[in-house]
Design a protein around this motif. Structure first.
Motif, PDB file in Angstrom:
ATOM      1  N   VAL A 104     -21.578 -13.986  24.697  1.00 32.54           N
ATOM      2  CA  VAL A 104     -21.365 -13.321  25.989  1.00 32.54           C
ATOM      3  C   VAL A 104     -22.080 -11.978  26.005  1.00 32.54           C
ATOM      4  O   VAL A 104     -22.818 -11.654  26.947  1.00 32.54           O
ATOM      5  CB  VAL A 104     -19.855 -13.155  26.274  1.00 32.54           C
ATOM      6  CG1 VAL A 104     -19.645 -12.342  27.555  1.00 32.54           C
ATOM      7  CG2 VAL A 104     -19.173 -14.512  26.381  1.00 32.54           C
ATOM      8  N   ALA A 105     -21.855 -11.186  24.963  1.00 32.64           N
ATOM      9  CA  ALA A 105     -22.499  -9.866  24.890  1.00 32.64           C
ATOM     10  C   ALA A 105     -23.983  -9.996  24.596  1.00 32.64           C
ATOM     11  O   ALA A 105     -24.811  -9.300  25.209  1.00 32.64           O
ATOM     12  CB  ALA A 105     -21.831  -9.015  23.813  1.00 32.64           C
ATOM     13  N   LEU A 106     -24.336 -10.883  23.666  1.00 35.64           N
ATOM     14  CA  LEU A 106     -25.739 -11.023  23.260  1.00 35.64           C
ATOM     15  C   LEU A 106     -26.603 -11.468  24.432  1.00 35.64           C
ATOM     16  O   LEU A 106     -27.707 -10.948  24.633  1.00 35.64           O
ATOM     17  CB  LEU A 106     -25.841 -12.031  22.103  1.00 35.64           C
ATOM     18  CG  LEU A 106     -27.163 -12.072  21.347  1.00 35.64           C
ATOM     19  CD1 LEU A 106     -27.459 -10.731  20.679  1.00 35.64           C
ATOM     20  CD2 LEU A 106     -27.123 -13.187  20.297  1.00 35.64           C
ATOM     21  N   SER A 107     -26.112 -12.413  25.228  1.00 39.06           N
ATOM     22  CA  SER A 107     -26.905 -12.934  26.347  1.00 39.06           C
ATOM     23  C   SER A 107     -27.079 -11.910  27.457  1.00 39.06           C
ATOM     24  O   SER A 107     -27.952 -12.062  28.316  1.00 39.06           O
ATOM     25  CB  SER A 107     -26.256 -14.200  26.912  1.00 39.06           C
ATOM     26  OG  SER A 107     -24.999 -13.908  27.503  1.00 39.06           O
ATOM     27  N   ARG A 108     -26.262 -10.884  27.445  1.00 33.81           N
ATOM     28  CA  ARG A 108     -26.392  -9.814  28.433  1.00 33.81           C
ATOM     29  C   ARG A 108     -27.227  -8.646  27.915  1.00 33.81           C
ATOM     30  O   ARG A 108     -27.585  -7.760  28.676  1.00 33.81           O
ATOM     31  CB  ARG A 108     -24.997  -9.314  28.851  1.00 33.81           C
ATOM     32  CG  ARG A 108     -24.295 -10.272  29.805  1.00 33.81           C
ATOM     33  CD  ARG A 108     -22.792 -10.023  29.860  1.00 33.81           C
ATOM     34  NE  ARG A 108     -22.169 -10.791  30.937  1.00 33.81           N
ATOM     35  CZ  ARG A 108     -21.953 -12.100  30.914  1.00 33.81           C
ATOM     36  NH1 ARG A 108     -22.305 -12.806  29.846  1.00 33.81           N
ATOM     37  NH2 ARG A 108     -21.384 -12.717  31.942  1.00 33.81           N
ATOM     38  N   ALA A 109     -27.517  -8.661  26.618  1.00 37.10           N
ATOM     39  CA  ALA A 109     -28.277  -7.562  26.013  1.00 37.10           C
ATOM     40  C   ALA A 109     -29.727  -7.914  25.749  1.00 37.10           C
ATOM     41  O   ALA A 109     -30.592  -7.030  25.728  1.00 37.10           O
ATOM     42  CB  ALA A 109     -27.618  -7.135  24.705  1.00 37.10           C
ATOM     43  N   VAL A 110     -30.016  -9.201  25.514  1.00 36.43           N
ATOM     44  CA  VAL A 110     -31.381  -9.617  25.164  1.00 36.43           C
ATOM     45  C   VAL A 110     -31.771 -10.816  26.009  1.00 36.43           C
ATOM     46  O   VAL A 110     -30.912 -11.467  26.621  1.00 36.43           O
ATOM     47  CB  VAL A 110     -31.478  -9.974  23.653  1.00 36.43           C
ATOM     48  CG1 VAL A 110     -30.963  -8.830  22.792  1.00 36.43           C
ATOM     49  CG2 VAL A 110     -30.727 -11.259  23.330  1.00 36.43           C
ATOM     50  N   PRO A 111     -33.076 -11.141  26.071  1.00 39.00           N
ATOM     51  CA  PRO A 111     -33.510 -12.311  26.834  1.00 39.00           C
ATOM     52  C   PRO A 111     -32.835 -13.597  26.344  1.00 39.00           C
ATOM     53  O   PRO A 111     -32.485 -13.722  25.165  1.00 39.00           O
ATOM     54  CB  PRO A 111     -35.020 -12.354  26.588  1.00 39.00           C
ATOM     55  CG  PRO A 111     -35.388 -10.940  26.258  1.00 39.00           C
ATOM     56  CD  PRO A 111     -34.210 -10.400  25.502  1.00 39.00           C
ATOM     57  N   ALA A 112     -32.668 -14.547  27.251  1.00 44.96           N
ATOM     58  CA  ALA A 112     -31.930 -15.772  26.949  1.00 44.96           C
ATOM     59  C   ALA A 112     -32.486 -16.521  25.742  1.00 44.96           C
ATOM     60  O   ALA A 112     -31.731 -16.977  24.874  1.00 44.96           O
ATOM     61  CB  ALA A 112     -31.922 -16.686  28.176  1.00 44.96           C
ATOM     62  N   ALA A 166     -34.912  -6.561  16.229  1.00 48.15           N
ATOM     63  CA  ALA A 166     -33.808  -6.276  17.144  1.00 48.15           C
ATOM     64  C   ALA A 166     -34.234  -5.287  18.228  1.00 48.15           C
ATOM     65  O   ALA A 166     -33.832  -5.415  19.392  1.00 48.15           O
ATOM     66  CB  ALA A 166     -32.612  -5.733  16.364  1.00 48.15           C
ATOM     67  N   GLN A 167     -35.059  -4.326  17.863  1.00 48.90           N
ATOM     68  CA  GLN A 167     -35.554  -3.368  18.859  1.00 48.90           C
ATOM     69  C   GLN A 167     -36.506  -4.044  19.839  1.00 48.90           C
ATOM     70  O   GLN A 167     -36.448  -3.784  21.045  1.00 48.90           O
ATOM     71  CB  GLN A 167     -36.247  -2.199  18.168  1.00 48.90           C
ATOM     72  CG  GLN A 167     -36.688  -1.102  19.135  1.00 48.90           C
ATOM     73  CD  GLN A 167     -37.378   0.051  18.437  1.00 48.90           C
ATOM     74  OE1 GLN A 167     -38.055  -0.131  17.421  1.00 48.90           O
ATOM     75  NE2 GLN A 167     -37.209   1.253  18.956  1.00 48.90           N
ATOM     76  N   ARG A 168     -37.355  -4.937  19.334  1.00 41.68           N
ATOM     77  CA  ARG A 168     -38.308  -5.620  20.216  1.00 41.68           C
ATOM     78  C   ARG A 168     -37.614  -6.449  21.289  1.00 41.68           C
ATOM     79  O   ARG A 168     -38.084  -6.524  22.421  1.00 41.68           O
ATOM     80  CB  ARG A 168     -39.245  -6.523  19.398  1.00 41.68           C
ATOM     81  CG  ARG A 168     -40.329  -5.786  18.645  1.00 41.68           C
ATOM     82  CD  ARG A 168     -41.451  -6.719  18.226  1.00 41.68           C
ATOM     83  NE  ARG A 168     -40.994  -7.795  17.350  1.00 41.68           N
ATOM     84  CZ  ARG A 168     -40.899  -7.691  16.020  1.00 41.68           C
ATOM     85  NH1 ARG A 168     -41.221  -6.550  15.429  1.00 41.68           N
ATOM     86  NH2 ARG A 168     -40.484  -8.712  15.303  1.00 41.68           N
ATOM     87  N   ILE A 169     -36.497  -7.078  20.932  1.00 44.64           N
ATOM     88  CA  ILE A 169     -35.816  -7.926  21.916  1.00 44.64           C
ATOM     89  C   ILE A 169     -34.779  -7.145  22.732  1.00 44.64           C
ATOM     90  O   ILE A 169     -34.164  -7.705  23.644  1.00 44.64           O
ATOM     91  CB  ILE A 169     -35.156  -9.153  21.257  1.00 44.64           C
ATOM     92  CG1 ILE A 169     -34.049  -8.749  20.276  1.00 44.64           C
ATOM     93  CG2 ILE A 169     -36.207 -10.015  20.576  1.00 44.64           C
ATOM     94  CD1 ILE A 169     -33.293  -9.932  19.692  1.00 44.64           C
ATOM     95  N   GLY A 170     -34.584  -5.873  22.407  1.00 45.94           N
ATOM     96  CA  GLY A 170     -33.691  -5.035  23.203  1.00 45.94           C
ATOM     97  C   GLY A 170     -32.260  -4.952  22.718  1.00 45.94           C
ATOM     98  O   GLY A 170     -31.396  -4.424  23.429  1.00 45.94           O
TER      99      GLY A 170
END
Length: 267
Positions: free
Chosen positions: A154-162, A180-184
């Motif tokens: 839930v949190a991951l899908s709202r923080a980085v691209p699907a 981790a920085q590259r994907i946000g």
């Protein structure tokens, strides 16, 4: 906060910045039911304290958090219901903690010094911002043990691209801080020696702004993300209109036009 909670979670406040430190290094800062309760209690106190402008979420020891306490979970399989009631209570409490971070009036910065896995990674993804050591690593490895990381998703899908989120969730593979920085997932990556200072500098920078403005801005940001485009603009426009009428906006705009330093009042 009671004595037991204080042992699990240290709270330190200085110059408007409160640092909440997970303090179970011997258990890899696993999010036990009690640890989640300590976090929930601390966040409620912070939310009600107008002196706190920014929160740093940190951890003691070489691991940020290994996620849910699997030993605790396994022990409850001997319950009469096979652990169902405890598992349900744990997941609901964890969900409340994550939602409390998002709903918190103050911005939350995760300061990640080591490994953050499963619900520990969820904690990082839930924070508004994250500063990580270049030695930090992240993963959602539930799939490796037959337990898909559905709530961290839930949190991951709202923080980085699907696709980035699904790759982490489906493979369980560890990623480094730069990835981790590259994907946000994190905002800034620094050396381990510079981590504490970097997180504090970011927190202090935000804390120096109008607390009223930051609070309404964070709330509006999270609210509009869940709305269709037209509704998002309608909500944001209404917030900006109210913001323009606030004392700090009058002061800030006047200071900018007058080329002077603003003196915040709604703090």
């Amino acid at each position: 906060m009671d004595g037991g909670s204080a042992l699990l979670l240290r709270t330190d406040t200085s110059e408007g910045v409160t640092t909440l430190t997970l303090n179970r290094p011997e258990a890899r800062n696993a999010l036990s039911f009690a640890m989640l309760g300590a976090l929930e209690e601390a966040l409620a106190h912070v939310a009600a304290d107008p002196r706190v402008r920014v929160v740093i979420l940190a951890a003691e020891g070489p691991v940020f958090s290994a996620g849910h306490d699997l030993r605790e979970i396994t022990a409850h399989r001997d319950d009469a219901d096979g652990g169902r009631a405890f598992f349900d209570a744990t997941m609901k409490r964890c969900a409340r903690v994550m939602q409390a971070i998002v709903a918190l009036p103050q911005p939350v910065i995760a300061r990640v010094q080591g490994v953050a896995t499963a619900a520990g990674c969820q904690l990082v993804a839930t924070a508004d911002l994250a500063v990580a050591s270049d030695q930090a690593r992240f993963c959602t490895p539930g799939v490796d043990i037959g337990l898909f990381c559905s709530t961290p998703a839930v949190a991951l899908s709202r923080a980085v691209p699907a696709k980035s989120a699904l790759e982490m969730l489906l493979t369980g593979e560890m990623i480094g801080a730069e990835h981790a920085q590259r994907i946000g997932l994190v905002n800034r990556v620094v050396s381990p020696e510079a981590l504490e200072a970097a997180a504090l500098a970011l927190a202090s920078h935000i804390a120096a702004r109008s607390a009223h403005t930051v609070r309404i801005g964070k709330a509006a940001f999270h609210r509009q993300r869940g709305l269709p485009l037209a509704e998002a603009y309608e909500h944001a426009a209404a917030v900006m209109t109210e913001n323009l009428l606030a004392e700090d906006a009058i002061e800030g705009i006047g200071a900018f036009l007058g080329k002077r330093t603003p003196v915040w009042r709604n703090s």
